[in-house]
Design a protein around this motif. Structure first.
Motif, short mmCIF file in Angstrom:
data_model
loop_
_atom_site.label_atom_id
_atom_site.label_comp_id
_atom_site.label_asym_id
_atom_site.label_seq_id
_atom_site.Cartn_x
_atom_site.Cartn_y
_atom_site.Cartn_z
N MET A 275 -16.15 -6.58 -8.08
CA MET A 275 -16.35 -6.70 -6.62
C MET A 275 -17.28 -7.87 -6.35
SD MET A 275 -19.06 -3.65 -6.01
CE MET A 275 -18.71 -2.90 -7.60
N ARG A 294 -15.80 -4.92 -1.38
CA ARG A 294 -14.98 -4.26 -2.39
C ARG A 294 -13.49 -4.48 -2.20
NH1 ARG A 294 -17.99 1.55 -3.00
NH2 ARG A 294 -16.20 2.08 -4.32
N ALA A 295 -13.05 -4.58 -0.92
CA ALA A 295 -11.60 -4.62 -0.66
C ALA A 295 -10.98 -5.92 -1.16
CB ALA A 295 -11.34 -4.43 0.82
N TRP A 297 -11.52 -8.03 -3.81
CA TRP A 297 -11.09 -8.05 -5.21
C TRP A 297 -10.02 -7.00 -5.49
CZ3 TRP A 297 -10.78 -11.20 -9.00
CH2 TRP A 297 -11.69 -12.25 -9.14
N LEU A 298 -10.19 -5.80 -4.89
CA LEU A 298 -9.19 -4.75 -5.13
C LEU A 298 -7.81 -5.23 -4.70
CD1 LEU A 298 -10.59 -1.21 -4.26
CD2 LEU A 298 -10.16 -2.22 -6.49
N SER A 299 -7.75 -5.92 -3.55
CA SER A 299 -6.46 -6.39 -3.05
C SER A 299 -5.90 -7.48 -3.96
CB SER A 299 -6.61 -6.93 -1.63
OG SER A 299 -7.18 -5.96 -0.80
N LEU A 301 -6.49 -7.88 -7.07
CA LEU A 301 -6.07 -7.25 -8.33
C LEU A 301 -4.75 -6.51 -8.14
CD1 LEU A 301 -9.54 -5.93 -9.56
CD2 LEU A 301 -8.24 -7.84 -10.50
N LEU A 302 -4.61 -5.85 -6.98
CA LEU A 302 -3.37 -5.11 -6.72
C LEU A 302 -2.18 -6.07 -6.69
CD1 LEU A 302 -2.39 -2.13 -5.89
CD2 LEU A 302 -2.08 -3.15 -3.64
N GLU A 305 -1.43 -7.23 -10.08
CA GLU A 305 -0.86 -6.14 -10.87
C GLU A 305 0.61 -5.93 -10.52
OE1 GLU A 305 -2.92 -4.68 -13.14
OE2 GLU A 305 -1.40 -3.31 -13.92
#
Lengths: 471, 471
Positions: A275, A294-295, A297-299, A301-302, A305
């Motif tokens: 993050m 947080r959102a 990096w998560l996005s 990475l998603l 992926e």
């Protein structure tokens, strides 16, 4: 009201708060004398344990110097709210009594407008120093330094220097004077000696004879990691900040460096966790801010992926023919991610400590290649054993050709773990080479990178091993 | 020969090494005078840049005190090899000239037998102090402290204390004397004042009047995190280590605390990356050691991850009926792992900084629940959009009921990210509650935990959404 941070570990403040609140009602005049021996850090805890509206009254009951010292230890957000609630004159009186480096830091936390109003109300000298310090970025040596330090001409005698030092020590400035800097006729830094060395020196000799001529110093534009490195390599208590013309413009004390190390480490851990650095304590950051950090990096990475879905689509035919293959997809993928995460955190930390630098990449690669192969072999053997046990004990029937499937999983694990270790260790180098922070090579980032490749390795091994029999 | 660690950042040593090697050949007698002004840290770099067999000759060319100081900064492994190659008498002379804390640390790095031989050759007083310090664990306050400090009876006058301090400063001991401790008639700690405060104090007054009666101290059994907390909370340069009877038995200086912080952080990052702490620099640890530290966790994680295979087996029927479901297994699983890794590193760090303690677990849960839901919704929307685009643009045909598959992925992401955030944030609490180091809650550990649950969530959502149509 902000609850005390940690009553079981710093109890003094929380324990005293009720007594001091009572005293504030009955006999505020006694507070200064009653709290005289307490450390300002403890008094800051007292303040934080009070109802917010009582804090200004408590600070007002203390001498200005004391109140300013307490303010330095109060939680950042509480302090900003306090100062913004005061009149600019009141705030300026308190802030001016702080050490110059703390003063600049405190103003940094306020609205630009409030900060300007307070600076305008400061005495001329404090205003000049404050404006000078505020020009530096907070994370640089200039932003960390304070302008209170002791320097003397190198030709001054030890006794004369000691006399001056005692006068300065008796003045109201609170910054420590662990080192005395000596200067030449143009005021340029030529030497340093500790207060202890000054005391030990024979009287009458000029400072030039007893000072050290090799002085460790930093530029005002050095980043805080560089400052930390100098302080920690040379076991210093204070490091001078020196202009291009070799004039001392300030000093950085070790307590500020410890704070900087802690902040740096918090950032590294948070980035490693995948993050953006929060820049605020976990319990105090707002919901929207937290989400924002947080959102992102998560996005990312998603979306990255999603290539795993594409890879799986590509091997759709194989999957339909040998359904048992799918069962081990999560297993082999995660093994790659885990080994990559190990390698990344190892290298990232070794880089932060300057144990390895950019040009060491091939030496690291030469270490990670055999390590990855060995780790992969260990995991591969475990994988083969697991499948064999399930098959033999009848827990699951993988296929008439279960040995080939076990072999596929085993060989894939060797390849994937080796690739994960190599990719995880090289990513921090690549990021640094491209000018990014190597700490951005988070564990989830590496895992995601390795996932797609891991799938491709797995299915390629499957096609090799199962080709002709099952595929 | 050990190559210099980092020539581009600490160039002095590497640059000087050839000159000093030449001098060692031609005129070793000049080395002491020529290097007089250099910091021992730089001379240690010089030594490390030399062929190993030259280092003892170089050290022998320096005065014993200087050589001991240089030895303190030399790389641990090189130092151990050096001392073990010397005769016990030579080694004892050098080691005795070190500060007591360094002396104990250095002996700790040697074989027990070599260490004993060296201790036996030390002068009686040095041997007594060394044996006392070696009784403490290296990671405790007792293991970090040195026994060189200045204490005076509280009834001593300022002038008398200053006179004594100057005598001590002129003695050969190199440990800094930033604080002077005052004691009562029984020798118990009653106050503290800084060297600066001693200089500023009015002559003739007893120390009791100018010393601070609130003294921050630590027990010899306090761990290094506790020592760090006291030093950093109170901005100290030195903290006294006090026995149960309130006698000062040693002091810990801030430079040792900085080293301890750095080591602690290295351990935390390595554990967070999913391995045991290396305890040695990356480039120096042996292959077998490295493997041992990394293979353990990787194997445990692999075995745990095998439950994903079991989960997939359990949902074998559903997978066969709706093959498109399998494509998104890695995607939803990694989203859970990533959100868990974020939450874990946030909480682990906040715990290390003592921002939150064990009893805050429900406040953290109350923050992570809405955060996880919001993050999951963001990712869920991205997932639905991705599937819709692929289907609409004809990149892949998921199924006639592709909307239901998209819905399954979207809802699963909400559930899995929420679960990941909650599980990731609660795990450090659970570990600490059970008496483990919360830093063991590594990113890979959390990811593995969340993977199995993530699969179950995904297939359960699929059965709900697709029940009646595809399943």
């Amino acid at each position: 009201m902000t609850p005390p941070h940690n009553p079981e570990e710093r109890p003094v403040g929380a324990l005293l708060a009720p007594d001091i609140l009572a005293m504030l009602e009955e006999s505020p005049g006694l507070i200064a004398a009653e709290t005289e021996e307490l450390h300002p850090a403890d008094l800051a805890d007292v303040a934080e344990a009070m109802p917010f509206e009582q804090i200004p009254r408590f600070l007002a009951a203390l001498p200005t110097d004391r109140a300013a010292a307490v303010l330095e230890y109060i939680d950042e957000e509480v302090r900003a709210t306090l100062l913004e609630a005061m009149s600019p004159e009141q705030a300026a009186a308190l802030v001016s009594a702080m050490t110059p480096d703390e003063r600049a830091d405190v103003l940094e936390e306020l609205d630009e407008e409030h900060a300007e109003d307070i600076v305008d109300e400061m005495p001329a000298e404090a205003r000049r120093v404050t404006e000078q310090l505020r020009r530096y970025e907070p994370d640089t040596a200039g932003g960390l330094m304070t302008t209170d330090f002791v320097s003397e001409s190198a030709s001054t005698s030890v006794e004369e220097a000691l006399r001056k030092v005692r006068i300065i020590a008796r003045s109201s400035r609170r910054e420590a004077m662990h080192a005395i800097y000596t200067t030449d006729a143009e005021g340029r830094l030529v030497g340093v000696l500790s207060l202890r060395e000054l005391l030990a020196a024979p009287e009458g000799t000029p400072l030039a004879e007893v000072a050290w001529s090799e002085v460790q110093s930093v530029s005002p534009f050095a980043d805080r990691e560089e400052v930390t490195r100098v302080i920690s390599n040379y076991d210093l208590v204070v490091v001078p900040v020196v202009s291009e013309s070799r004039h001392v413009i300030g000093v950085i004390t070790v307590d500020d460096v410890i704070d900087a190390i802690q902040e740096e480490q918090t950032e590294d851990v948070q980035k490693l966790g995948g993050m953006q650095a929060l820049d605020e304590p976990y319990m105090q950051i707002g919901f929207r801010q937290m989400l924002k950090k947080r959102a992102g990096w998560l996005s990312i990475l998603l979306v990255s992926e999603m290539f795993t879905a594409s890879a799986m689509q590509y091997f759709d035919g194989e999957l339909k023919q040998v359904a048992a293959l799918i069962l081990f997809v999560p297993l082999v993928m995660s093994a790659g991610g885990n080994s990559g995460s190990q390698a990344t955190s190892l290298i990232m930390r070794a880089m932060a400590l300057r144990e390895i630098s950019l040009r060491d990449w091939w030496r690291v690669a030469l270490r990670e290649l055999p390590t990855g192969l060995a780790l992969g072999t260990i995991l591969g053997v475990i994988g083969v054993i697991r499948i064999s046990i399930w098959q033999k004990t009848g827990l699951f029937d993988y296929n008439p050709h279960w040995q080939l499937i076990a072999l596929t999983v085993g060989i894939s694990l060797v390849g994937i773990v080796t690739f994960g270790s190599l990719a995880g260790s090289m990513l921090p180098f690549l990021l640094r080479r491209l000018g990014f922070d190597p700490a951005s090579a988070s564990a989830p980032f590496v895992a995601t990178l390795v996932d797609v490749t891991g799938l491709v390795i797995y299915f390629s091994v499957a096609m090799l091993v199962l080709g002709g029999t099952l595929l």
